[in-house]
Design an enzyme around this catalytic site. Structure first.
Site, PDB file in Angstrom:
ATOM      1  N   LYS B 106     -19.683  25.895  17.674  1.00  0.00           N
ATOM      2  CA  LYS B 106     -19.646  25.525  16.258  1.00  0.00           C
ATOM      3  C   LYS B 106     -21.093  25.263  15.855  1.00  0.00           C
ATOM      4  CE  LYS B 106     -18.263  22.059  12.939  1.00  0.00           C
ATOM      5  NZ  LYS B 106     -17.791  20.684  12.723  1.00  0.00           N
ATOM      6  N   GLY B 167     -17.310  14.144   6.027  1.00  0.00           N
ATOM      7  CA  GLY B 167     -16.914  12.741   6.005  1.00  0.00           C
ATOM      8  C   GLY B 167     -16.686  12.165   4.622  1.00  0.00           C
ATOM      9  N   ALA B 194     -14.772  20.396   7.081  1.00  0.00           N
ATOM     10  CA  ALA B 194     -15.474  19.270   6.463  1.00  0.00           C
ATOM     11  C   ALA B 194     -15.013  18.981   5.038  1.00  0.00           C
ATOM     12  CB  ALA B 194     -16.977  19.464   6.460  1.00  0.00           C
ATOM     13  N   GLY B 195     -14.889  17.691   4.770  1.00  0.00           N
ATOM     14  CA  GLY B 195     -14.623  17.214   3.418  1.00  0.00           C
ATOM     15  C   GLY B 195     -13.172  16.909   3.113  1.00  0.00           C
ATOM     16  N   ASN B 216     -11.978  15.597  11.056  1.00  0.00           N
ATOM     17  CA  ASN B 216     -12.211  14.522  12.020  1.00  0.00           C
ATOM     18  C   ASN B 216     -12.062  13.158  11.359  1.00  0.00           C
ATOM     19  OD1 ASN B 216     -14.684  14.123  14.672  1.00  0.00           O
ATOM     20  ND2 ASN B 216     -13.227  12.647  13.932  1.00  0.00           N
ATOM     21  N   THR B 217     -12.962  12.856  10.436  1.00  0.00           N
ATOM     22  CA  THR B 217     -13.032  11.501   9.886  1.00  0.00           C
ATOM     23  C   THR B 217     -11.729  11.062   9.230  1.00  0.00           C
ATOM     24  OG1 THR B 217     -15.367  11.943   9.445  1.00  0.00           O
ATOM     25  CG2 THR B 217     -14.428   9.970   8.446  1.00  0.00           C
TER      26      THR B 217
END
Lengths: 65, 269
Positions: B106, B167, B194-195, B216-217
């Site tokens: 990645k 995040g 992401a996001g 993830n977050t």
């Protein structure tokens, strides 16, 4: 011999990269190493001769996104 | 359940799950494992950091995490998080390949400190180098069409546009841009990376036709990460099913759903 290991000035008697790992207590098959910004693969560490002033990076797995 | 024939193919690897999970910021390793299991994900992202010598307890931080991810049994997608130049990212990718024994990477090359927006010029340079060296590159990118073309020309077979800054939990802030990149490259596997903040965001981008989501977050920092992982897994499946089923386009006027033929006429009562 003076080396920079993971950003820290280090005095070492090791002549090879694998000796340095042993000397500093790095163990396990989950390490990746580079010397002066060049990858040194696991099987080449024993034959890789270190020189004064080299910068060594020793990385391991960690959490990531 | 997903259609058994609806597999996701990434660099020749067939996967039945369309959610990828990052492994950072969980309250504990146990909760991370549970989240991975309940999301149904088959790919986890990991990173590399400077190792410390073994502690007095005989364990190293890297060793503990290594043991944990071995037990999970998921495919490993190492990242180059924290790299700000192509040179750093290339060396990190090579070290990751030596350690994790995978050609997958990645590729992250950060260009802006506050937004963590990728340095698209260094990203293309690094991608070209890594593909030539045998890597299978998953580039973390914006939704820019020209960037997508350059990355495909560099040899990337998968693209990973963000939908908002890492995040931020904002969800898709530029639906038009996502729709455009999806529409312009219909045959390229694309993972929204992401996001994402809520399961409905995952559903939304899957409904747009994206092939998978990476987050993830939003899971790790939830009140109950394992439950949220399950929610994201279901939401991702729901969006995929809706996309495959074909959705009704919005209309300006009302249209009765109940047939009017045969309707009784009572006249004035």
């Amino acid at each position: 011999m003076k080396l920079i290991v993971n950003g820290e000035a280090t005095e070492s008697r090791a002549t090879s990269l694998s000796e340095l790992l042993n000397e500093l207590g790095f163990e396990g098959d989950w390490l990746a190493t580079a010397v002066d910004s060049e990858l040194v693969v696991e099987q080449d560490r024993a034959a890789f001769c270190l020189k004064d002033g080299q910068r060594i990076e020793i990385l391991s797995p960690m959490q990531g996104g | 359940m997903s259609d058994h024939h609806d597999h996701l193919s990434l660099y020749g690897r067939q996967l039945s799950s369309r959610i990828l999970l990052g492994t950072a910021q969980y309250p504990s390793p146990t909760i991370l494992s549970e989240a991975v299991q309940r999301s149904g994900c088959e790919i986890i992202t990991v990173s590399l950091r400077r190792e410390l010598p073994k502690g007095t307890d005989g364990q190293s931080s890297g060793g503990s995490f290594w043991d944990l991810i071995q037990k999970m049994g998921a495919h490993i997608l190492p990242n180059t998080a924290g790299c700000h130049t192509a040179k750093e990212a290339i060396l990190t990718a090579k070290m990751a390949r030596d350690l994790f024994k995978t050609n997958w990477i990645k590729l992250e090359v950060i260009g802006h400190h506050d937004s963590l927006q990728p340095d698209i010029f260094a990203l293309v340079e690094a991608a070209r180098n890594l593909v030539a060296d045998g890597f299978e590159v998953f580039p973390y990118m914006t939704d820019d069409l020209v960037l997508a073309e350059r990355l495909l020309a560099a040899g990337c077979k998968v693209l990973m546009p963000w939908c908002a800054p890492i995040g931020s939990a904002q969800g898709p802030v530029n639906v038009h841009g996502l729709r455009a990149i999806r529409g312009n490259f219909p045959d390229v596997p694309m993972i929204v990376d992401a996001g994402l903040g809520r399961p409905s965001h995952a559903t939304q981008v899957m409904e747009l036709g994206f092939d998978a989501v990476l987050l993830n977050t939003a899971v790790a920092k939830a009140g109950d990460p394992a439950l949220m992982a399950e929610a994201f897994g279901k939401a991702t499946e729901a969006g995929r099913s809706a996309y495959l089923a074909g959705m009704l386009e919005p209309r300006d006027m009302a249209v009765p759903s109940t047939p009017v033929i045969g309707q009784a006429v009572f006249g004035e009562l």
